[in-house]
Design an enzyme around this catalytic site. Sequence first.
Site, PDB file in Angstrom:
ATOM      1  N   HIS A 334       0.839  -1.213   0.000  1.00 13.29           N
ATOM      2  CA  HIS A 334       0.000   0.000   0.000  1.00 13.29           C
ATOM      3  C   HIS A 334       0.870   1.257   0.000  1.00 13.29           C
ATOM      4  CE1 HIS A 334      -3.211   2.763   1.423  1.00 13.29           C
ATOM      5  NE2 HIS A 334      -2.212   3.298   2.115  1.00 13.29           N
ATOM      6  N   GLU A 335       1.881   1.300   0.881  1.00 15.86           N
ATOM      7  CA  GLU A 335       2.744   2.481   0.965  1.00 15.86           C
ATOM      8  C   GLU A 335       3.529   2.695  -0.326  1.00 15.86           C
ATOM      9  OE1 GLU A 335       2.677   4.668   3.318  1.00 15.86           O
ATOM     10  OE2 GLU A 335       1.236   3.511   4.508  1.00 15.86           O
ATOM     11  N   HIS A 338       1.625   4.448  -3.041  1.00 14.00           N
ATOM     12  CA  HIS A 338       1.652   5.915  -3.029  1.00 14.00           C
ATOM     13  C   HIS A 338       2.807   6.437  -3.886  1.00 14.00           C
ATOM     14  CE1 HIS A 338      -1.571   6.590  -0.248  1.00 14.00           C
ATOM     15  NE2 HIS A 338      -1.011   5.905   0.733  1.00 14.00           N
ATOM     16  N   GLU A 414      -5.729   7.048  -0.871  1.00 12.67           N
ATOM     17  CA  GLU A 414      -5.698   5.835  -0.052  1.00 12.67           C
ATOM     18  C   GLU A 414      -6.397   4.676  -0.761  1.00 12.67           C
ATOM     19  OE1 GLU A 414      -3.997   5.341   2.735  1.00 12.67           O
ATOM     20  OE2 GLU A 414      -3.249   7.389   2.479  1.00 12.67           O
TER      21      GLU A 414
END
Length: 474
Positions: A334-335, A338, A414
Amino acid sequence: MGAGLWEALGALPPETRIFCAVLAFSWTVYLWETFLAQRQRRIYRTTTHVPKELGQIMDSETFEKSRLYQLDKSTFSFWSGLYSETEGTIILIFGGIPYLWNLSGEFCLRAGFGPEYEITQSLVFLFLATLFSALTGLPWSLYNTFVIEEKHGFNQQTLGFFIKDAIKKFVVTQCILLPVTSLLLYIIKIGGDYFFIYAWLFTLVVSLVLVTIYADYIAPLFDKFIPLPEGTLKEEIEVMAKSIDFPLTKVYVVEGSKRSSHSNAYFYGFFKNKRIVLFDTLLEEYSILNKEPPEEGSPETPKNEEGESPETKAKVRNKKQGCKNEEVLAVLGHELGHWKLGHTVKNIIISQMNSFLCFFLFAILIGRKELFVAFGFYDTRPTLIGLMIIFQFIFSPYNEVLSFCLTVLSRRFEFQADAFAKKLGKAKDLYSALIKLNKDNLGFPVSDWLFSMWHYSHPPLLERLQALQDSKQD
């Protein structure tokens, strides 16, 4: 009656109208925030049983703990917010800002610096203002740490560690704030008609430098960073980073457990020099709260800076927390999403566009004498005070709108980062990781829609899980 009121306001001097508008808007924002908080507090009070849609992801004990934790935090936020708003109003009404400026001038005169040393006086003013803020905020911080966080099992600090940490933070802040401010004021003074361009470029360079050096030189002053030991987790992180061309150079574990049991993860660095930082509380293998405490007084018991073993402090709140390796990889997926999707760059661009606009408008407004008169500066127009008045007070309505827009954008980012993790095949593990992190941090999964829309930079848990559900079941 309304027309008469507007006529009366229109008859007031412009500086009085400015002052009244600033106070009115400040209290309007406070009342709006209080209204939203009360809506959310009603949710905390009335939702006492696990809703049907949450039955599979949260047990009743955790649900009740999170409800009481968030209710306590909400109560604390109400009283601290009321105090902050009242304090700010009293300072403005009774001329606290010009008083502190004059007091700074007296200190400078005693040291042999006259009124012509405006930058020196500005630095003294800034030091006194931040010292006042730190001292008045200290009781609230102490209560939050040693009452609320302690009550709900998150605080890992002793009083001695807390005080030492607070002093260290204040000193480090001054070491950065004062030199940067002095250079900014000097650039504004000598920059001529286009000083706003030079001031913006200077703040851009400073922000990039601070982001670059923070984790290597500033954060280690407060927390211990150690390289992630060789093993399966490190190898899998490196493989995942390589698969998406993330230029990873190092992976660190930070001992966040000595301060709090909340967990986190982030990456930093520019260009081909990226590092990943994992809080030990995120890792099931490393979380000190998962370890059986040694016998008191045994020689193998490690001690912290206050001579107390972390395991001993954690004994009363010992619990299984953190994520398994597969879940940690999902969180990192997920990070890294970004980064891959350009969210970090987009946020920097938005921030710098906003910064340039603010400096441009500052250049237009700094010559308006009535702005200074409105806040008690009749015979002098210090640059630092102008920055404070314009950026903090005059831009308040704009800042509120911008903050809301950025919150909406953040939620969109997100969802996109979650979708990126799904593409990496991490949907199932991210699903379970989000549930664990919500449990570890006692997040309350039920939200008032208006409170959520205005405040939540991350989508509510149920919305994120729903977005992951289809892929999880594949």
